[in-house]
Scaffold this active site. Sequence first.
Site, short mmCIF file in Angstrom:
data_model
loop_
_atom_site.label_atom_id
_atom_site.label_comp_id
_atom_site.label_asym_id
_atom_site.label_seq_id
_atom_site.Cartn_x
_atom_site.Cartn_y
_atom_site.Cartn_z
N ARG A 58 44.67 35.81 39.43
CA ARG A 58 43.71 34.59 38.47
C ARG A 58 45.03 33.30 37.53
O ARG A 58 44.36 33.24 37.23
CB ARG A 58 42.40 35.23 37.61
CG ARG A 58 41.68 35.85 38.50
CD ARG A 58 40.17 36.49 37.52
NE ARG A 58 41.11 37.19 36.48
CZ ARG A 58 41.30 38.36 37.48
NH1 ARG A 58 40.28 39.33 37.77
NH2 ARG A 58 41.11 39.64 36.01
N GLU A 95 43.72 49.54 31.95
CA GLU A 95 42.89 50.50 30.94
C GLU A 95 41.96 50.91 31.86
O GLU A 95 41.48 51.83 31.86
CB GLU A 95 42.19 48.27 30.38
CG GLU A 95 41.83 47.80 31.17
CD GLU A 95 42.39 46.57 31.54
OE1 GLU A 95 42.10 45.55 31.60
OE2 GLU A 95 43.99 46.40 31.35
#
Length: 175
Positions: A58, A95
């Site tokens: 992205r 994460e």
Amino acid sequence: MNLKKYIRSIPDYPKKGILFRDITTLIKDENAFAETINQIIERSKKYNFTKIAAIESRGFVFASAISYILKKPFIMLRKKNKLPADVYSVDFELEYGTATIEVHKDSINEKDQVLIIDDLIATGGTAEAAAKLVEISKGKVAAFIFVINLFDLKGSDNLINKKYNVENLIEFPGH
């Protein structure tokens, strides 16, 4: 323009407990996308840089447009085994797992000041890996610019504590 209203939030994606901040709703609106690019360019003016790097995938959306407008070389920091020539690699924690990013060995040199652009910073693992790639290549990180900062996950704070320049256009909680 309030860019926050163009970000869609998707709970439990890609796994339970993650609140995913989706930029596809921002980039499909031509005015919001243009405003985002303009804000990144405006923030970049305070830094001296010779190249722009972005993190797959992205980050490429924003960095390629900025590279074109500013007429600066664009360096792709890609997932493992996506670049065909000799690479430097850095493993890092996400994460929600682990990953590796790479850069071509001939992309960055000791004369380069690199602006790193990505769509989002959470815990900062990917961004730190990107900085390591620049530094392994003998370049210097001029700054990071993120569209979204998940402020409660402290990724931006961690980069600032490591003496990197960090800019964020908008902020959300990560949970």
